[in-house]
Design an enzyme around this catalytic site. Structure first.
Site, PDB file in Angstrom:
ATOM      1  N   TYR A   1     -12.259   1.232 -28.705  1.00 40.86           N
ATOM      2  CA  TYR A   1     -11.713   0.886 -27.485  1.00 40.86           C
ATOM      3  C   TYR A   1     -12.193  -0.296 -26.908  1.00 40.86           C
ATOM      4  O   TYR A   1     -13.131  -0.422 -26.533  1.00 40.86           O
ATOM      5  CB  TYR A   1     -12.859   1.534 -26.750  1.00 40.86           C
TER       6      TYR A   1
ATOM      7  N   ASP B   1     -18.667  21.803 -33.337  1.00 37.63           N
ATOM      8  CA  ASP B   1     -18.151  20.552 -33.946  1.00 37.63           C
ATOM      9  C   ASP B   1     -19.161  19.807 -34.324  1.00 37.63           C
ATOM     10  O   ASP B   1     -20.155  18.977 -33.420  1.00 37.63           O
ATOM     11  CB  ASP B   1     -17.362  20.121 -32.742  1.00 37.63           C
TER      12      ASP B   1
ATOM     13  N   LYS C   1     -18.184  12.919 -40.606  1.00 40.87           N
ATOM     14  CA  LYS C   1     -19.010  11.562 -40.432  1.00 40.87           C
ATOM     15  C   LYS C   1     -19.732  11.790 -41.531  1.00 40.87           C
ATOM     16  O   LYS C   1     -19.212  10.461 -42.768  1.00 40.87           O
ATOM     17  CB  LYS C   1     -19.422  11.682 -39.305  1.00 40.87           C
TER      18      LYS C   1
HETATM   19  C1  LIG Z   1     -16.911  11.238 -34.080  1.00 40.03           C
HETATM   20  C2  LIG Z   1     -16.735  12.188 -33.536  1.00 40.03           C
HETATM   21  C3  LIG Z   1     -15.151  12.991 -34.002  1.00 40.03           C
HETATM   22  C4  LIG Z   1     -14.048  12.319 -34.430  1.00 40.03           C
HETATM   23  O1  LIG Z   1     -14.134  11.856 -35.581  1.00 40.03           O
HETATM   24  P1  LIG Z   1     -13.388  11.269 -36.804  1.00 40.03           P
HETATM   25  O2  LIG Z   1     -13.541  11.401 -37.733  1.00 40.03           O
HETATM   26  O3  LIG Z   1     -13.408  10.048 -35.293  1.00 40.03           O
HETATM   27  O4  LIG Z   1     -11.722  11.167 -35.840  1.00 40.03           O
HETATM   28  C5  LIG Z   1     -15.034  14.397 -33.546  1.00 40.03           C
HETATM   29  N1  LIG Z   1     -16.646  15.374 -33.130  1.00 40.03           N
HETATM   30  C6  LIG Z   1     -17.435  14.534 -33.242  1.00 40.03           C
HETATM   31  C7  LIG Z   1     -18.972  15.637 -32.356  1.00 40.03           C
HETATM   32  C8  LIG Z   1     -17.913  13.111 -33.293  1.00 40.03           C
HETATM   33  O5  LIG Z   1     -19.123  13.041 -34.003  1.00 40.03           O
END
Ligand SMILES: *Cc1c(COP(=O)(O)O)cnc(C)c1O
Length: 430
Positions: A19, A248, A277
């Protein structure tokens, strides 16, 4: 080799950071090495890391066992395609993930980044309803202030404002949004917190494939914390109205909020779970989408039944090997106790920020601490200021926040909270 001024200049002219604007580069700091909770910068400064490289380096940097896992795997093979081939690290990791998650979650797709894991989750939901002959169920319902990744599909369910939907409105699919819950604890729960969500499901369930949201803590969309009761209500409404639930946990997974996964705090289980992550302890890019046998069976029952996704580097053996060791390390550590200690210290040490005139709110959950200011910070000033104070904290907008490696010691954590308080104090307008 230290990074030269010339190289930094090259970086400013040619390389986008997350960004950023190439016409108006914000300062970046060269990093020479990282060890434990410390980053050694090119300017010679050693700073305490408050970000765990965006939630991922939970055991700190340059960990001997994680290094070893990669060394061992690299002797065997760094990568092979996953089409028609398989390998021990992927099988072992999938087994660990199935064991770690709710009993219903049984089928694994190993993706190469979080955004891709979200895309796969969305596709699973769409293919599920398509297979059942209900392709009109093609919309997603979510709450505002969410963040699910930067690819177009994931972005279409991010908060429309912070995700800048207006710029992409001709391309992005239009999904359904309701306000995010404002109820922080179950004690303050009342029906009004779920009213709009309920209304939307009741009136439009025929068009909705799935609900997608971040459980308990909304990360990049604003570091907001909400109560488990909201999730319980969401789960029960989804069941009632024949809508799948995608959680998520890419940011919240692997202990960050105090339980292995945040959904455990609501005693519910999603139909589809996205993780990423912290999965490799911050070593390599890897993520996973895990679903129930029912979803997999339904997808598999129509036409040729293929789940339509397959990235080149899916299930990369190096990434899977380090993920396996990362999870073993976590399970062998007293992580629950450690997160509780971090949480207690964050609550105690960030409390004084509440009194500051520049501060709008202070929020703590597990190993996450956020101080929300009344106005956005000037990154050109604040980023170097944090480095000067000996810490690596990267604010965004109005938020000064940390999610440190779990191995952080109390005195190191105090350096982070002191720096936040100091910077928050310096934001007070004279
Ligand atoms: C970081 C994140 C993503 C995206 O993951 P990337 O590895 O950056 O593509 C999706 N959902 C949540 C909740 C995140 O924190």
């Amino acid at each position: 080799m230290t990074i030269s001024q010339q190289q930094l200049q090259f970086d400013r002219n040619h390389i986008w950071h997350p960004y950023t604007n190439l016409n108006k580069p914000t300062p970046v700091f060269g990093v020479e090495s990282a060890q434990g909770v410390y980053l050694t910068l090119s300017n010679g400064k050693k700073v305490i890391d408050g970000m765990a490289s965006w939630w991922s380096a939970i055991h700190g940097y340059n960990h001997p066992e994680l290094n070893q896992a990669i060394h061992e795997q690299i002797q065997q093979m760094s990568h092979v395609m996953f089409g028609g081939l398989t390998h021990q690290p992927a099988i072992e990791l999938s087994r660990q993930l199935i064991d770690l998650t709710a009993p219903e979650l049984d089928c694994v797709f190993l993706a190469d980044s979080g955004s891709v894991a979200v895309e796969v989750g969305l596709k699973m939901a769409l293919q599920y309803w398509y297979s059942l002959g209900r392709q009109q169920k093609s919309k997603f319902l979510t709450i505002r202030n969410g963040y699910h990744g930067d690819t177009l599909g994931a972005m279409s369910v991010c908060d429309p404002e912070t995700g800048m939907h207006s710029m992409f409105s001709e391309t992005l699919p239009q999904h359904l949004f309701v306000p995010s819950p404002s109820c922080v604890s179950d004690e303050d729960w009342n029906e009004s917190h779920i009213a709009e969500f309920r209304q939307m499901l009741e009136s439009r369930a025929d068009e909705i494939a799935a609900v997608i949201l971040e459980p308990i803590v909304q990360g990049t969309g604003g570091m907001r914390i909400y109560c488990p009761e909201f999730l319980r209500q969401v789960k029960s409404l989804c069941e009632q109205h024949d809508v799948l639930l995608i959680l998520d946990e890419i940011a919240t997974g692997f202990g960050r909020t105090g339980t292995m996964f945040a959904y455990e705090q609501a005693q519910i289980c999603p139909d589809i779970l996205c993780i990423g992550k912290a999965i490799t302890g911050g070593y390599l890019s890897l993520a996973a989408t895990i679903t129930t046998r029912n979803v997999a069976d339904v997808i598999g029952s129509y036409g040729d039944g293929n789940l339509m996704h397959g990235p080149t580097f899916m299930a990369n053996p190096l990434a899977c090997a380090v993920a396996n060791r990362n999870i073993e390390l976590l399970l062998a550590s007293p992580w629950q106790q450690k997160i509780k200690q971090i949480e207690a210290q964050l609550i105690a040490e960030l409390a004084s920020c509440r009194q500051l005139e520049s501060v709008a709110d202070v929020r703590v959950k597990g190993a996450i601490g956020a101080v929300e200011l009344k106005s956005p910070v000037d990154m050109h000033k604040v980023q170097p200021r944090f480095v000067e104070l000996g810490v690596w904290i990267r604010p965004f907008g109005k938020l000064l926040y940390i999610m440190p490696p779990y191995i952080i010691e109390p005195d190191q954590l105090s350096c982070l909270t002191k720096a936040i308080e100091q910077v928050a104090r310096e934001q007070i307008k004279p």
